[in-house]
Every structure is written in C-alpha cells, then in structure tokens.
Design an enzyme around this catalytic site. Structure first.
Site, PDB file in Angstrom:
ATOM      1  N   TYR A  46     -19.866 -43.836 -19.830  1.00 12.56           N
ATOM      2  CA  TYR A  46     -21.153 -43.387 -20.390  1.00 12.56           C
ATOM      3  C   TYR A  46     -22.190 -43.407 -19.286  1.00 12.56           C
ATOM      4  CZ  TYR A  46     -21.318 -42.507 -25.376  1.00 12.56           C
ATOM      5  OH  TYR A  46     -21.220 -41.915 -26.604  1.00 12.56           O
ATOM      6  N   GLU A  48     -25.816 -41.978 -19.703  1.00  9.22           N
ATOM      7  CA  GLU A  48     -27.074 -41.345 -20.129  1.00  9.22           C
ATOM      8  C   GLU A  48     -28.134 -41.492 -19.054  1.00  9.22           C
ATOM      9  OE1 GLU A  48     -25.498 -43.341 -22.509  1.00  9.22           O
ATOM     10  OE2 GLU A  48     -26.037 -42.610 -24.508  1.00  9.22           O
ATOM     11  N   ASP A 193     -29.478 -15.378 -18.295  1.00  8.46           N
ATOM     12  CA  ASP A 193     -28.249 -16.047 -18.711  1.00  8.46           C
ATOM     13  C   ASP A 193     -27.125 -15.341 -17.959  1.00  8.46           C
ATOM     14  OD1 ASP A 193     -25.880 -16.747 -19.901  1.00  8.46           O
ATOM     15  OD2 ASP A 193     -26.620 -16.648 -21.958  1.00  8.46           O
ATOM     16  N   THR A 220     -22.584 -20.608 -18.054  1.00  6.35           N
ATOM     17  CA  THR A 220     -21.404 -21.433 -18.274  1.00  6.35           C
ATOM     18  C   THR A 220     -20.737 -21.584 -16.917  1.00  6.35           C
ATOM     19  OG1 THR A 220     -20.165 -19.441 -18.806  1.00  6.35           O
ATOM     20  CG2 THR A 220     -20.956 -20.740 -20.657  1.00  6.35           C
ATOM     21  N   LYS A 223     -16.303 -19.067 -16.717  1.00  5.54           N
ATOM     22  CA  LYS A 223     -15.921 -17.636 -16.781  1.00  5.54           C
ATOM     23  C   LYS A 223     -15.569 -17.164 -15.363  1.00  5.54           C
ATOM     24  CE  LYS A 223     -18.460 -16.740 -21.042  1.00  5.54           C
ATOM     25  NZ  LYS A 223     -19.490 -17.747 -21.345  1.00  5.54           N
ATOM     26  N   ARG A 229     -14.788 -25.805 -18.780  1.00  6.54           N
ATOM     27  CA  ARG A 229     -15.720 -25.354 -19.825  1.00  6.54           C
ATOM     28  C   ARG A 229     -16.969 -26.216 -19.730  1.00  6.54           C
ATOM     29  NH1 ARG A 229     -12.700 -22.047 -22.369  1.00  6.54           N
ATOM     30  NH2 ARG A 229     -14.499 -21.367 -23.569  1.00  6.54           N
TER      31      ARG A 229
HETATM   32  N1  DSN Z   1     -17.838 -16.614 -26.072  1.00  2.73           N
HETATM   33  C1  DSN Z   1     -18.327 -16.123 -24.816  1.00  2.73           C
HETATM   34  C2  DSN Z   1     -17.790 -14.776 -24.478  1.00  2.73           C
HETATM   35  O1  DSN Z   1     -16.649 -14.554 -24.821  1.00  2.73           O
HETATM   36  O2  DSN Z   1     -18.461 -13.961 -23.877  1.00  2.73           O
HETATM   37  C3  DSN Z   1     -19.778 -16.135 -24.754  1.00  2.73           C
HETATM   38  O3  DSN Z   1     -20.231 -17.370 -25.143  1.00  2.73           O
END
Ligand code: DSN
Length: 424
Positions: A46, A48, A193, A220, A223, A229
C-alpha cells in the site's frame, strides 16, 4: 500454480492469443519484462500518497519505482509533470474533469458515433450526469475532416471550460492548432486524450498536443504504448505546495490533478502496475520502438488499401493512424456484430463499433473496428496485410459455409504459429 481452474484458463488464453490475430486497435501484446513487473511483489504494498509523501511506512522501493515511471513519462511525452497512478483511462479522464470543473460546467468533445469515447460525455456515463457535454464531429465523413467552423460557433455560444481532443474510433489526424485557437479564444482548458495514439506520439510519428499549447494529456498505457493496463495524466507546469489550498488556475492544474487522483478519487496506487508502466516507458524510449510505430502505420495503410480493394467500405475512405473503421452494412449488408462473430470463427479478433449517423443500436452497430498495433508487435509486415484482407472477405462472403470457415481458421492458425507472442 495450485489453482488448476485458473491455471487452465491462463493457458487457454495464451493459446487463444497465439493461434489467432488480435486486430482490435486498442489491444497489444506486452513484453515478458512488462508481465514480470506486473506480477511482482509490488502488488503487496500500500502506498497512498506520492513519492516522498506517503501515509504508510516501508516505501523506499515504491518511491523509487514510481519516481522512475514519472521521470520516464515526462521525458517520453515532453511533460513537466506526470501522474502515473490512474488505474486506467476512464479514471484519468474523470480526475481531470473533477479537478477543473464544477457541476453543470460545459465540456466540448467528439460525438461518440464519429469516433469519440464513452468517457467524453456519453449520456449513460456518470460524468454526463454531472457536466454538460457539447459535441463536435466531422464536416465530411468521406474525408473525416472535423467541422472546425461549427466547433468554433458552438464554443463561442456555450463557452466550454474544457475542449477535449481525442477519440477511440476516428481514423484521421486532428488539427491541434485549430483546437488550440478555439480553446484559447473561449478560455478553455485544452485537454487531449491520446489513449489510442500514445505509442505513436512517444515514437515521434504522431504529433504531440503539448507542441500546440495543450494543458493536459490523458492516456491509457496498454494500447499502442504497449504497457500494462493503466492510465496516466501529463501536464505542463509544476506542482505547487500541496498543503495549501489552491485556486482553479491553469498554473495550478498539476496540483489540482494530483489531489483529485489521490485522495479525491482513488485510494492506494497499484505499484506493480506502476513498475510495469516504468518498464513500458523504458521500452518506448528505445530506437526499436520507433521502428515499431512506423511499421504500425505502414501496416495500417496497407490493410486499409487491401480491404478497400476487397469491397470493404471504410469510414473516411482510409486511415492516417493505426485504426480502421468499416461500414459493414454498406459493404456486405451485414451488421458489425455479425461480422465480428464470423471473424471470431476464424480466429481474427475485431470489434463491432458505431459508425457516423449509425441507424443501428450500439450493441449491434453497423461498423467493425480494427487496427494494426498488436499484429505489428507480432512481427507482421505489409505483405501479410493482403492475406488478412483476403481472409476477411472470404469469411464474410462464406459466412454460412462452415467447412470453408473451418479451412480458413486452419490457415490462420498455421500462419500464426510462425509469429510467437513477445512473452513466449
Ligand atoms: N475500450 C477502449 C477502446 O477499445 O478503444 C477505449 O477505452
């Protein structure tokens, strides 16, 4: 592993990933190093707070690993400040909204059917209940050009507090300068974003919104960036004294966001994921990552071209990035879900998606979305895109012929056996 049920499922999932091709544009295959960091003992801790200011003891290693992730993220994306704690992209976006907005404030974002994202104010989300979202979209769906004139008119009328540039289904480039001009004219916070294109930006093959004066970038990490993730929030400017109350000013945005992520919105950070983010950022700094990003784009262009040659109608008639949207109803008179299910039968993973002005419902939309980040990691090159487009056409046009589908599946599986996963 003693739990045989879970052990079997992990092995089955590894097999599934090996035997097929992952064409969902938001997915990727991480390295063994990223997996090792993710499965490390940091999950036991932990922590925080932030490095140097934690609420629990025993933080000498968590502080160092989180600082490493922060420094690498800053360097990779030319940011002054990075918060690497968001558990994923949705919490990252919500933290920015909550840091900057009051209930009822207006945000301008891309329409979902034009390629926007759920967290950009879809009416079913909690953000849409708190804030007022106004929309921009394409001027011409044949080219994908955004209607910047209409965007400016709406912005002048509604005075959004945030103008958000970003998407999860838009295959073209955004003109960040135009976003910045409109945002500066109405005094909005400029937020991007970049979840889908973070890897392309890190590699320098897509533009960085900070170069156009954007104030905040969310992303994120799983990707095109090919990490675990998770989410990150990047800002220009430094954190001010975190103990004093701070006003909602652009200068204070790093402090406001840090406070909103913790303690505002999240509790303990997932330090194992943060360690894996640090590893992914390290990998993205290597020269080979630039080659990877260039190949994603080459593959995407080639796949788009080959699909069009095979009779697939592409939204905007092509792509500038890693993703492709197909209008399946116009192409082959089947909906996107049916196409996804047919392709699943031959081990090609795609996802159905809404297309601009879709007449069909979200669960069974007209479109099919695919992309090249994962197959490029696997090692596929332009010539392989011709095969994929042909398999897709064959499967869709022979969807009622189970022996033909079985043969195609065998072909896909045998092809995949020559492209191991990076973690194999
Ligand atoms: N779920 C993602 C996507 O597939 O683009 C976006 O959050």
């Amino acid at each position: 592993m003693k739990d045989k049920l879970v052990y079997d499922l992990i092995n089955k999932e590894r097999d599934r990933q090996r035997k097929g091709l992952e064409l969902i544009p938001s997915e990727n295959y991480v390295s063994r190093d990223v997996l090792e960091a993710l499965g490390s003992v940091f999950t036991n801790k932990y922590s925080e707070g932030y490095p140097g200011k934690r609420y629990y003891g025993g933080q000498e290693n968590t502080d160092r690993v989180e600082s490493l992730a922060i420094d690498r993220a800053k360097k990779l994306f030319k940011a002054d400040h990075a918060n690497v704690q968001p558990h994923s992209g949705a919490p990252a976006n919500i933290a920015v909204y909550q840091a900057w907005l009051e209930p009822g404030d207006t945000v301008m974002a891309m329409k979902l059917d034009q390629g926007g994202h759920l967290t950009h104010g879809q009416p079913i989300t909690s953000s849409a209940k708190l804030y007022n979202f106004v929309r921009y979209g394409m001027k011409d769906v044949e080219t994908g050009e955004i209607d910047y004139r209409q965007m400016r008119e709406i912005a002048l009328k509604t005075r959004p507090k945030i103008i958000l540039a970003g998407f999860s289904g838009y295959p073209r480039k955004l003109d960040y300068q135009k976003f910045a001009d409109i945002g500066n004219e109405v005094g909005a916070l400029l937020m991007a974003d970049m979840a889908h294109i973070a890897g392309l930006i890190a590699a320098g093959v897509a533009e960085n919104p900070f170069d156009y004066g954007f104030h905040v970038i969310t992303s994120t990490t799983h990707k095109t960036l090919r990490g675990p993730r998770g989410g990150i929030i990047l800002t220009k400017g430094k954190v001010s004294n975190p103990l004093r109350p701070v006003e909602k000013t652009i200068q204070n945005i790093p402090t406001l966001i840090d406070r909103e992520v913790f303690p505002g919105f999240q509790g303990g950070p997932h330090e194992n994921t943060i360690a894996a983010k640090a590893v992914a950022f390290y990998e993205a700094m290597q020269p080979s990552f630039k080659d990877y990003a260039i190949q994603i784009l080459k593959n995407s262009k080639k796949l788009a071209e080959q699909l069009m040659n095979n009779g697939f109608k592409l939204i905007t008639n092509g792509t500038d990035n890693h993703l492709i949207q197909i209008d399946m109803v116009s192409s082959f008179k089947i909906d996107g879900r049916m196409a996804q299910e047919v392709l699943d039968k031959i081990d090609l993973s795609t996802n159905c998606n809404a297309i601009p002005f879709d007449q069909l419902p979200p669960y069974r939309p007209s479109g099919l979305r695919l992309g090249t980040p994962a197959i490029t990691t696997r090692g596929l090159k332009e010539d392989d895109m011709t095969k994929i487009a042909t398999w897709m056409k064959e499967a869709i046009t022979n969807r009622d012929n189970s022996s033909k589908l079985a043969n195609l599946k065998t072909e896909v599986n045998s092809f995949c056996s020559t492209f191991p996963l990076p973690s194999d």
